[in-house]
Design an enzyme around this catalytic site. Structure first.
Site, PDB file in Angstrom:
ATOM      1  N   GLU A 205      21.277  56.422  31.979  1.00 35.16           N
ATOM      2  CA  GLU A 205      22.091  55.740  32.992  1.00 35.16           C
ATOM      3  C   GLU A 205      21.188  55.140  34.066  1.00 35.16           C
ATOM      4  OE1 GLU A 205      24.593  54.055  35.393  1.00 35.16           O
ATOM      5  OE2 GLU A 205      25.312  54.878  33.478  1.00 35.16           O
TER       6      GLU A 205
ATOM      7  N   TYR B 249      24.355  54.101  28.535  1.00 30.51           N
ATOM      8  CA  TYR B 249      25.125  53.711  29.718  1.00 30.51           C
ATOM      9  C   TYR B 249      26.134  54.810  30.035  1.00 30.51           C
ATOM     10  CZ  TYR B 249      23.256  49.218  28.112  1.00 30.51           C
ATOM     11  OH  TYR B 249      22.434  48.218  27.674  1.00 30.51           O
TER      12      TYR B 249
ATOM     13  N   GLN C 259      36.750  56.148  34.213  1.00 28.03           N
ATOM     14  CA  GLN C 259      37.971  55.473  33.787  1.00 28.03           C
ATOM     15  C   GLN C 259      39.060  55.618  34.852  1.00 28.03           C
ATOM     16  OE1 GLN C 259      38.107  53.603  31.215  1.00 28.03           O
ATOM     17  NE2 GLN C 259      36.292  54.222  30.068  1.00 28.03           N
TER      18      GLN C 259
ATOM     19  N   ASP D 282      28.716  52.233  25.681  1.00 32.39           N
ATOM     20  CA  ASP D 282      29.799  51.805  26.581  1.00 32.39           C
ATOM     21  C   ASP D 282      29.221  50.878  27.645  1.00 32.39           C
ATOM     22  OD1 ASP D 282      32.177  51.535  27.924  1.00 32.39           O
ATOM     23  OD2 ASP D 282      32.103  53.510  28.874  1.00 32.39           O
TER      24      ASP D 282
ATOM     25  N   CYS E 251      52.828  50.025  45.527  1.00 28.01           N
ATOM     26  CA  CYS E 251      52.338  49.628  44.205  1.00 28.01           C
ATOM     27  C   CYS E 251      52.715  50.703  43.196  1.00 28.01           C
ATOM     28  CB  CYS E 251      50.820  49.430  44.234  1.00 28.01           C
ATOM     29  SG  CYS E 251      50.131  49.036  42.602  1.00 28.01           S
TER      30      CYS E 251
ATOM     31  N   CYS F 129      58.124  46.072  39.527  1.00 27.66           N
ATOM     32  CA  CYS F 129      57.503  45.969  40.847  1.00 27.66           C
ATOM     33  C   CYS F 129      58.136  44.812  41.620  1.00 27.66           C
ATOM     34  CB  CYS F 129      56.007  45.743  40.729  1.00 27.66           C
ATOM     35  SG  CYS F 129      55.190  45.523  42.326  1.00 27.66           S
TER      36      CYS F 129
ATOM     37  N   CYS G 239      35.567  46.917  26.790  1.00 24.22           N
ATOM     38  CA  CYS G 239      36.778  46.467  27.480  1.00 24.22           C
ATOM     39  C   CYS G 239      36.962  44.958  27.342  1.00 24.22           C
ATOM     40  CB  CYS G 239      36.749  46.875  28.956  1.00 24.22           C
ATOM     41  SG  CYS G 239      35.336  46.233  29.871  1.00 24.22           S
TER      42      CYS G 239
ATOM     43  N   CYS H  20      51.823  39.224  43.487  1.00 23.85           N
ATOM     44  CA  CYS H  20      50.563  39.954  43.295  1.00 23.85           C
ATOM     45  C   CYS H  20      49.940  39.563  41.959  1.00 23.85           C
ATOM     46  CB  CYS H  20      50.831  41.455  43.336  1.00 23.85           C
ATOM     47  SG  CYS H  20      49.407  42.481  42.930  1.00 23.85           S
TER      48      CYS H  20
ATOM     49  N   CYS I  82      49.053  42.820  37.932  1.00 23.56           N
ATOM     50  CA  CYS I  82      49.723  43.075  36.650  1.00 23.56           C
ATOM     51  C   CYS I  82      50.149  41.744  36.044  1.00 23.56           C
ATOM     52  CB  CYS I  82      50.940  43.971  36.843  1.00 23.56           C
ATOM     53  SG  CYS I  82      50.551  45.652  37.336  1.00 23.56           S
TER      54      CYS I  82
END
Length: 446
Positions: free
Chosen positions: A328, A307, A280, A376, A155, A71, A402, A77, A80
């Site tokens: 949820e 969730y 996702q 999750d 991007c 990139c 995550c 930026c 990343c």
């Protein structure tokens, strides 16, 4: 060691949050933008009792794992973190990060690759600002460690249509942009949600996040005029967020024009997704993640999708599970989940809207037991009380996280309730960043 000191050091490994770690006489020094194997000349930015941070002055000898970022705006930026690191080597570093977060106590196989490492990101949330003098609109991402917007016109990790829509916003929005310092100005963020399944150019939902709790008639007319010239967006919504906060979305959404949702297709499953619903961002790697969860589900089992969002995991395992129960807290996500269960012709499912912890307590009081719980939670993980309650209604928890650090904390809590962690599998949902998705499989031994 003190701030301003200049020294040479060799980087040993990458760490969660992205920086490289070097040791100087046993003292930890974290260096952003460094790669394991780099020999660097650095300047200490800050030093305290336990560690120091430093910036690179010169790369004396580059690591064999250092590559040229693809990139052109990588250095400007902050999105990343690891484009300068060879992809396969970055996966090894992510595996090491998981192992260290879990203190080497569990089996951690090699991280599963993302099928796509460019144009993989099908959701983008761009802050909007203005230049000081010309008031030219800026649409992009914050520079790392700051709230200074880098104007991003290209991007490579998102679909090309996103660049075109953001450029349309940049050139045609006339109602002014938000100033974080003064709290004034209208447009705060431009958010896009796309579908990897669509072959149409106009396959993205645009959400304009406004620093307001309502629209005046003239503003509404101007926005309608603005949208008529935006053919690449299949639908548009307004989100009202007048609070002085770093949270992107406020509570109130208003559909303005076009489609109200997108349709994502992953293998044989289809998902209706609204702008405010979580899904996702990397559909190609989502299939890898979903399959990793599914392999722990037994045939004809009862599954609690905790969730559960729009039903991503529950629907994915519905062809082998006997019954799916989804819980949820988001009303719009529950609406999408019900639509998605019907769309995928799932035969036996229940969907509950409301506070997840209270619903889990109700299941426990009623002695409702599940063969598996797919868990999750948000990045912050679960409350101890939630984990303790869930441990009373299942002998199997498949924990999707995550954040390896909060996962490690929560696994310990579940083990204290009699569950045993068998494996923790990493899945690379976010190539070229330090972020990593994990699937921990916990079971209760007889």
């Amino acid at each position: 060691m003190k701030g301003g000191d200049i020294l040479d050091l060799k980087v040993e490994k990458l760490t969660y949050k992205g920086a490289g770690l070097a040791k100087v006489e046993g003292f930890a020094v974290f260096v952003k933008g460094s790669c394991p194997g780099d020999l660097l000349r650095v300047q200490i930015v800050k030093a305290n009792k336990n560690f120091a941070t430093a910036r690179i002055l010169e790369i004396l000898e580059p690591s064999e794992h250092r590559v040229k970022p693809f990139c052109p705006l990588f250095n400007a930026c902050g999105s990343c973190h690891w484009q300068f690191v060879d992809y396969d080597f970055a996966l090894l570093q992510k595996q090491l990060i998981i192992k260290e977060a879990l203190r080497g106590e569990y089996s951690v196989p090699p991280v599963l690759k993302s099928p796509k490492t460019q144009e993989y990101r099908f959701k983008a949330q761009c802050p909007v600002g203005e230049t000081k003098v010309s008031k030219r609109l800026l649409v992009g991402y914050f520079k790392e460690g700051s709230h200074e917007i880098t104007d991003i016109k290209y991007c490579p990790i998102q679909p090309r249509v996103f660049d075109e829509i953001f450029d349309y916003v940049r050139k045609n929005w006339t109602l002014g942009a938000y100033n974080e310092k003064t709290g004034k100005g209208l447009l705060r963020h431009a958010v896009l949600r796309g579908s990897s399944a669509s072959k149409k150019e106009s396959s993205a939902l645009l959400t304009l996040v406004l620093n307001s709790d309502k629209l005046f008639q003239k503003q509404r007319e101007e926005i309608e005029k603005f949208l008529k010239g935006a053919p690449l967006a299949s639908g548009c919504s307004i989100n009202y967020n007048p609070k002085k906060t770093n949270t992107i979305f406020g509570d109130k959404f208003e559909h303005i024009s076009g489609a109200e949702h997108i349709l994502e297709k992953i293998k044989s499953k289809s998902y209706i997704i609204s702008p405010q619903s979580f899904f996702q961002i990397n559909p190609s790697a989502a299939a890898v993640l979903f399959d990793e969860v599914k392999k722990h589900i037994k045939q004809d089992s009862s599954v609690l999708d905790a969730y559960g969002g729009v039903g991503a995991f529950g629907i994915w395992v519905s062809d082998i599970a006997k019954n799916i129960v989804l819980v949820e807290e988001s009303e719009q996500a529950v609406k999408n989940a019900k639509e998605n269960f019907k769309l995928n012709e799932c035969k036996s499912y229940e969907v509950f809207l409301g506070n997840a912890k209270e619903r889990f307590k109700e299941f426990s009081r009623n002695k409702r037991f599940f063969d598996h719980v797919i868990l999750d939670p948000p990045r912050s993980g679960c409350e101890r009380e939630v984990l303790e309650v869930l441990s009373t209604i299942t002998n199997s928890v498949i924990y999707v996280s995550c954040n390896p650090q909060t996962l490690a904390r929560d696994v310990k809590i579940l083990e204290g309730k009699g569950l045993e962690c068998e494996t923790v599998q990493g899945v690379d949902m976010f190539p070229h960043t330090y972020h990593i998705e994990c699937v921990a499989n916990l079971v209760r031994r007889a």
